[in-house]
Design an enzyme around this catalytic site. Structure first.
Site, PDB file in Angstrom:
ATOM      1  N   ASP A  67       0.699  -1.342   0.071  1.00  0.00           N
ATOM      2  CA  ASP A  67       0.102  -0.002   0.010  1.00  0.00           C
ATOM      3  C   ASP A  67       0.970   1.313   0.239  1.00  0.00           C
ATOM      4  O   ASP A  67       2.175   1.253   0.096  1.00  0.00           O
ATOM      5  CB  ASP A  67      -1.062  -0.001   1.120  1.00  0.00           C
ATOM      6  CG  ASP A  67      -0.356  -0.542   2.421  1.00  0.00           C
ATOM      7  OD1 ASP A  67       0.912  -0.574   2.678  1.00  0.00           O
ATOM      8  OD2 ASP A  67      -1.012  -0.982   3.439  1.00  0.00           O
ATOM      9  N   ASN A 136      -7.706  -2.665  14.682  1.00  0.00           N
ATOM     10  CA  ASN A 136      -9.178  -2.784  14.086  1.00  0.00           C
ATOM     11  C   ASN A 136      -9.484  -4.245  13.067  1.00  0.00           C
ATOM     12  O   ASN A 136     -10.536  -4.221  12.412  1.00  0.00           O
ATOM     13  CB  ASN A 136      -9.619  -1.519  13.418  1.00  0.00           C
ATOM     14  CG  ASN A 136      -9.246  -1.103  12.083  1.00  0.00           C
ATOM     15  OD1 ASN A 136      -8.128  -2.022  11.670  1.00  0.00           O
ATOM     16  ND2 ASN A 136      -9.199  -0.107  11.705  1.00  0.00           N
ATOM     17  N   HIS A 138      -7.492  -4.725  10.216  1.00  0.00           N
ATOM     18  CA  HIS A 138      -7.593  -4.333   8.774  1.00  0.00           C
ATOM     19  C   HIS A 138      -6.152  -5.159   8.267  1.00  0.00           C
ATOM     20  O   HIS A 138      -5.197  -5.504   8.985  1.00  0.00           O
ATOM     21  CB  HIS A 138      -7.141  -2.899   8.232  1.00  0.00           C
ATOM     22  CG  HIS A 138      -6.106  -1.896   8.843  1.00  0.00           C
ATOM     23  ND1 HIS A 138      -6.007  -0.778   9.295  1.00  0.00           N
ATOM     24  CD2 HIS A 138      -4.621  -2.568   9.280  1.00  0.00           C
ATOM     25  CE1 HIS A 138      -5.010  -0.409   9.528  1.00  0.00           C
ATOM     26  NE2 HIS A 138      -4.008  -1.379   9.492  1.00  0.00           N
ATOM     27  N   GLU A 143      -9.813  -1.354   5.371  1.00  0.00           N
ATOM     28  CA  GLU A 143     -10.351  -1.026   6.795  1.00  0.00           C
ATOM     29  C   GLU A 143     -11.674  -1.914   6.995  1.00  0.00           C
ATOM     30  O   GLU A 143     -12.430  -2.367   5.760  1.00  0.00           O
ATOM     31  CB  GLU A 143     -10.805   0.469   6.706  1.00  0.00           C
ATOM     32  CG  GLU A 143      -9.281   1.360   6.608  1.00  0.00           C
ATOM     33  CD  GLU A 143      -8.793   1.421   8.097  1.00  0.00           C
ATOM     34  OE1 GLU A 143      -8.506   0.232   8.786  1.00  0.00           O
ATOM     35  OE2 GLU A 143      -7.799   2.389   8.122  1.00  0.00           O
TER      36      GLU A 143
HETATM   37  C1  F6R Z   1       1.181  -1.977   6.438  1.00  0.00           C
HETATM   38  C2  F6R Z   1      -0.269  -2.131   6.355  1.00  0.00           C
HETATM   39  C3  F6R Z   1      -1.007  -2.103   7.460  1.00  0.00           C
HETATM   40  C4  F6R Z   1      -0.047  -2.647   8.544  1.00  0.00           C
HETATM   41  C5  F6R Z   1      -0.957  -2.845  10.273  1.00  0.00           C
HETATM   42  C6  F6R Z   1      -0.072  -2.921  11.264  1.00  0.00           C
HETATM   43  O1  F6R Z   1       1.695  -1.850   4.900  1.00  0.00           O
HETATM   44  O2  F6R Z   1      -0.949  -2.096   5.413  1.00  0.00           O
HETATM   45  O3  F6R Z   1      -2.023  -3.220   7.494  1.00  0.00           O
HETATM   46  O4  F6R Z   1       0.557  -3.963   8.487  1.00  0.00           O
HETATM   47  O5  F6R Z   1      -1.396  -1.390  10.476  1.00  0.00           O
HETATM   48  O6  F6R Z   1       0.870  -1.890  11.506  1.00  0.00           O
HETATM   49  P1  F6R Z   1       2.105  -2.287  12.258  1.00  0.00           P
HETATM   50  O7  F6R Z   1       2.975  -3.347  11.901  1.00  0.00           O
HETATM   51  O8  F6R Z   1       2.915  -1.111  12.379  1.00  0.00           O
HETATM   52  O9  F6R Z   1       1.495  -2.513  13.959  1.00  0.00           O
END
Ligand code: F6R
Length: 267
Positions: A67, A136, A138, A143
């Site tokens: 992303d 959450n 995702h 989301e």
């Molecule tokens: C990252 C992404 C998100 C993260 C998620 C967890 O490219 O798309 O889905 O993997 O928000 O983030 P961290 O690893 O920082 O807890």
């Protein structure tokens, strides 16, 4: 789903590293889908170390980032392109032309997303997709309420995701509200998915994804429908799971199953 519960973050990363290493041994030109965020950093560090020691060679590796923030140039210090270059791509012997990422400021967004999807298909799809999970639930920036059929597209971040990512930005600097992300449909086409999670703040998302119903309200719950997904957790992230004993039992019996099925075949 294979649920692997480890003692700590380092063990999570070692497990993920071995899975990627084994795949690389079978297929040097493997295609890796890479998440940003804190979670996969330890895996990238182990891959970098192994590459520096000459154990693993990434000259044929292809990568696709998951992303990107919409509105940030690739060179912006907080773009995911910068993050991935710094923490992984620049430190391994990957060819520049094999690094693929979504652009934060494409001329034509729809076309850019469509081309990204086509590019993934043209290399035969993603062999291993590395994922983190939002508190959450995702995956990528899909989301809650994201369609399970979604493809790479623009999404609006939730307020909680914006808050969770604020620490990457300087004081007074705004976290983008929009992003481009591989869709859930795109992620689900990866041949193998590795979802990693550590820490207490992931325990609800983890239990809801693994032991709850499959629902768009918890995007990671869609992984229950994937034929080859490994969820690697530390004790804290796994703390609310009800069937922990069974997951341990299965993991510890894995070698036994391999031996048993081999024996059945040869008898
Ligand atoms: C990252 C992404 C998100 C993260 C998620 C967890 O490219 O798309 O889905 O993997 O928000 O983030 P961290 O690893 O920082 O807890």
């Amino acid at each position: 789903m294979e649920i692997i519960i480890k003692n700590d973050y380092d063990e999570i990363c070692t497990e993920a590293y071995h899975i990627i290493y084994q795949k690389w041994q079978q297929k040097n030109n493997m295609v890796l889908g890479c998440a940003t965020g804190r979670t996969p950093l330890g895996v990238y560090a182990k891959l970098i170390d192994s590459n520096k020691k000459g154990k693993i060679n990434f000259s044929e590796l292809k990568v696709f980032s998951l992303d990107e923030y919409l509105g940030l140039k690739e060179t912006h210090p907080q773009s995911f392109a910068t993050y991935m270059n710094k923490h992984f791509y620049q430190q391994i012997n990957i060819k520049k032309e094999n690094i693929h990422g979504l652009k934060g400021m494409p001329e034509d967004i729809d076309e850019h997303c469509w081309v990204y999807e086509s590019l993934i298909k043209s290399v035969g799809g993603i062999d291993i997709q590395i994922l983190g999970i939002g508190s959450n639930g995702h995956i990528g920036f899909n989301e809650p309420s994201s369609s399970f059929a979604s493809r790479t597209r623009v999404k609006t971040l939730t307020k909680e995701t914006i808050k969770a990512n604020k620490h990457y930005f300087r004081d007074g600097e705004e976290v983008p509200r929009y992003c481009l992300t591989m869709g859930i449909g795109t992620i689900m086409e990866a041949k193998t998915i590795l979802l990693l999670a550590f820490g207490k703040n992931k325990e609800d998302a983890v239990v809801n994804s693994i032991e709850g119903p499959v629902t768009a309200s918890v995007p990671a719950s869609v992984l229950q429908l994937h034929p080859d997904v490994k969820i690697i957790l530390d004790q804290e992230a796994a703390s609310r799971l009800k069937r922990k004993d069974y997951y341990h039992w299965v993991y510890n019996k894995k070698k036994g199953i391999e031996r048993y099925t081999k024996k059945l075949k040869s008898s």
